[in-house]
Design a protein around this motif. Sequence first.
Motif, PDB file in Angstrom:
ATOM      1  N   ASP A  40      24.626 -28.403 -34.765  1.00 11.76           N
ATOM      2  CA  ASP A  40      25.603 -27.850 -33.821  1.00 11.76           C
ATOM      3  C   ASP A  40      25.592 -26.329 -33.850  1.00 11.76           C
ATOM      4  O   ASP A  40      25.661 -25.666 -32.808  1.00 11.76           O
ATOM      5  N   VAL A  41      25.511 -25.742 -35.056  1.00 14.39           N
ATOM      6  CA  VAL A  41      25.493 -24.283 -35.179  1.00 14.39           C
ATOM      7  C   VAL A  41      24.241 -23.709 -34.521  1.00 14.39           C
ATOM      8  O   VAL A  41      24.285 -22.691 -33.816  1.00 14.39           O
TER       9      VAL A  41
ATOM     10  N   ALA B 154      22.504 -21.218 -27.367  1.00 12.84           N
ATOM     11  CA  ALA B 154      23.204 -21.027 -26.103  1.00 12.84           C
ATOM     12  C   ALA B 154      23.702 -19.594 -25.963  1.00 12.84           C
ATOM     13  O   ALA B 154      23.614 -18.986 -24.890  1.00 12.84           O
ATOM     14  N   ALA B 155      24.227 -19.036 -27.057  1.00 13.40           N
ATOM     15  CA  ALA B 155      24.687 -17.651 -27.010  1.00 13.40           C
ATOM     16  C   ALA B 155      23.527 -16.694 -26.758  1.00 13.40           C
ATOM     17  O   ALA B 155      23.650 -15.719 -26.011  1.00 13.40           O
TER      18      ALA B 155
ATOM     19  N   ALA C 117      22.499 -25.074 -32.095  1.00 13.90           N
ATOM     20  CA  ALA C 117      22.622 -25.205 -30.646  1.00 13.90           C
ATOM     21  C   ALA C 117      23.549 -24.143 -30.068  1.00 13.90           C
ATOM     22  O   ALA C 117      23.288 -23.562 -29.013  1.00 13.90           O
ATOM     23  N   THR C 118      24.640 -23.852 -30.766  1.00 13.21           N
ATOM     24  CA  THR C 118      25.565 -22.813 -30.306  1.00 13.21           C
ATOM     25  C   THR C 118      24.903 -21.441 -30.292  1.00 13.21           C
ATOM     26  O   THR C 118      25.056 -20.654 -29.350  1.00 13.21           O
ATOM     27  N   ASP C 119      24.139 -21.141 -31.367  1.00 18.02           N
ATOM     28  CA  ASP C 119      23.439 -19.861 -31.411  1.00 18.02           C
ATOM     29  C   ASP C 119      22.416 -19.728 -30.296  1.00 18.02           C
ATOM     30  O   ASP C 119      22.253 -18.659 -29.695  1.00 18.02           O
TER      31      ASP C 119
END
Length: 218
Positions: A56-57, A63-64, A59-61
């Motif tokens: 999850d981390v 996307a950012a 994927a978030t990075d």
Amino acid sequence: MNTTPSTATTDDTEEKETAGGTAAAPDITKKTGPEEDIVPDGVAPGLTAADVTEMDVAATDAAAEDGREAELEPDPYAEAEAAAAAGAGTGAAAVVAAGLGVVSLSGAWTGRVAAERETLIGQIKTSGGGSAARQISEIYGDAWHSTALVNGLFAVLALLVGVFVLVRPAFGTPTERPQAGWVRSVARAGVALGVLGVLISAGMYFDLFVALPTAAGS
């Protein structure tokens, strides 16, 4: 009355019930292994909660990072609009240069007005009398030179505007799109007409091409 057998029977029955009850009672004490991680539904088996969190981390990075790259990248539509606006301006200037070059060769109404004014002034000056050479110079020569001067000004303007259009990309905002071919062609035509107009106007003004008429006996 002897009641011993009954008592023994009762005791045997109680022992059997106790033994049966003890044997039938389930063993509610169950040894559990190491504490298992709770994995959300839909996640492939074999992954732990720590693995899911790392995913999850990541994927978030990602996307950012994509969002930051999208912000840094220039808008292609904005660049296209800016290029179109710049191309419209230089194209119009090129057409103006070519038009000024044509006017410098064919003559403008301003040149005719200036020539008529000089003719009128010459007539006024020679109305009281004067030699033929003076009349030619005042009435015809000044008007001729005025026309050449006005045409030469138009030629110089055509030359300056055409050169400006040709050198504009070198001094303007850098762009990936080169200047349109038709703009360069029209600008070059304006420059050529301007140079030709300057030469012709200079020859007219200094009487190199057509000399002023001379009076007989002068």
